[in-house]
Design an enzyme around this catalytic site. Structure first.
Site, PDB file in Angstrom:
ATOM      1  N   ASP A  93      69.403 122.231  78.770  1.00 48.45           N
ATOM      2  CA  ASP A  93      69.317 121.336  79.919  1.00 48.45           C
ATOM      3  C   ASP A  93      68.972 122.107  81.181  1.00 48.45           C
ATOM      4  OD1 ASP A  93      71.684 122.393  80.902  1.00 48.45           O
ATOM      5  OD2 ASP A  93      72.886 120.624  80.487  1.00 48.45           O
ATOM      6  N   ILE A  94      68.651 121.351  82.218  1.00 52.39           N
ATOM      7  CA  ILE A  94      68.202 121.921  83.484  1.00 52.39           C
ATOM      8  C   ILE A  94      69.420 122.245  84.332  1.00 52.39           C
ATOM      9  CG2 ILE A  94      66.860 121.475  85.577  1.00 52.39           C
ATOM     10  CD1 ILE A  94      65.174 119.517  83.852  1.00 52.39           C
ATOM     11  N   GLU A 134      69.184 115.094  81.691  1.00 54.21           N
ATOM     12  CA  GLU A 134      68.400 116.323  81.817  1.00 54.21           C
ATOM     13  C   GLU A 134      68.517 117.212  80.591  1.00 54.21           C
ATOM     14  OE1 GLU A 134      72.405 117.340  83.816  1.00 54.21           O
ATOM     15  OE2 GLU A 134      71.158 115.582  83.389  1.00 54.21           O
TER      16      GLU A 134
END
Length: 309
Positions: A187-188, A230
């Site tokens: 994920d970001i 995300e």
């Protein structure tokens, strides 16, 4: 020296956390074979995904925005009251931005006004619509709906349902033949901060850019999907833990090296990744995802922008 602007004042941003909802879209008068818009994406899947809005009638104009007086009402905070309109000029539909706050995009490019071609994607705030011309409309519409069943409308990665289905299929194959199978969950980093600081439109830009980086690096037999928010996943048939770890490191470095510039703002973006390999004790997709997710959270607890396998 970078020409990127300083981050905007978060307090000056609109209240992006406000309740978002797409109202029931009014049907325009139908005639056989009319051009149409199809709603292919709304934030968090809210609203009438797959809704078809015919473009016919005598006026040749369709207004889009948050105000209830629009032909197409999009009740999202990121949509301006009179956001944009579609205008028919010499048998061609054009999209025209009405000086909206967050802009109008055609195929991810900002525009003031653009002619539309079959298959063009129009982004209005938190909504993405696809333009279909009248040619073979029913076939085009069914193809669009079929694609929506397996694809995330924003990033064009596989959606969660299709991703999990493919993980199950590959798990059965690995259990039957003892073949290696890798999984990367990532994920970001600090994505909420991106949304809070730069706005959700910038957050959408970051999601699409990261997805583009991944698609440019993977092979045809590898499945790239958006797991939620995300978080993304990469399913890697015939790949050992070492191979998956090496790919994860490549992706981490590619994202870190990419300049993410939106509306002249330089947005710092990194990703954290967890890597797993199928083992005989893993029987279900939930178990496999959980192993990779545990590694992802170790990467985040360890300082982010790193790979744990």
């Amino acid at each position: 020296m970078s020409s990127a602007k300083e981050p905007p004042d978060a307090e000056a941003e609109p209240n992006w956390q406000a309740r978002t909802q797409v109202t029931r879209l009014p049907e325009l008068p139908r005639s056989g074979g009319s051009d149409c818009l199809v709603v292919i994406y709304t934030r968090e899947g809210r609203g009438p995904i797959g809704k078809r809005v015919p473009l016919d009638g005598p006026i040749g104009e369709l207004s889009l925005g948050r105000d209830v007086q629009n032909n197409l009402v999009l009740d999202y905070e990121s949509v301006s009251r009179r956001h944009a309109k579609l205008v028919r000029r010499d048998a061609v539909w054009w999209v025209v931005d009405n000086n909206s706050t967050n802009g109008t995009y055609v195929n991810d490019q900002p525009t003031r006004e653009s002619p539309l071609r079959n298959g063009d994607r129009i982004k209005i705030g938190d909504v993405i619509l696809k333009y279909l011309s009248a040619g073979d409309l029913e076939a085009e519409f069914m193809s669009t709906i079929s694609q929506m069943m397996v694809t995330d409308g924003l990033t064009q990665a596989a959606n969660k349902r299709y991703l999990v289905e493919q993980i199950n299929n590959e798990l059965k194959r690995s259990m039957r033949h003892g073949r290696p199978l890798g999984l990367i969950m990532f994920d970001i980093d600090h994505f909420k901060h991106v949304n809070d600081t730069y706005g959700h439109v910038a957050g959408d830009f970051v999601l699409k850019e990261v997805a583009e980086i991944v698609r440019g690096r993977i092979r045809n037999n590898e499945v790239f999907g958006r797991y939620g928010g995300e978080e993304f996943a990469l399913l890697l048939p015939e790949t050992t833990l070492q191979g998956a770890y090496s790919l994860a490191q490549d992706l981490r470095e590619l994202v870190q090296a990419r300049p993410f510039v939106f509306d002249s703002y330089q947005i710092p973006v990194t990703v954290s990744l967890g890597v797993a390999e199928w083992a005989p004790n893993i029987k279900t997709s939930d178990e496999f995802i959980r192993v990779a997710d545990d590694k992802l959270y170790q990467a985040k607890r360890g300082g982010r922008n790193r790979v744990v396998g």
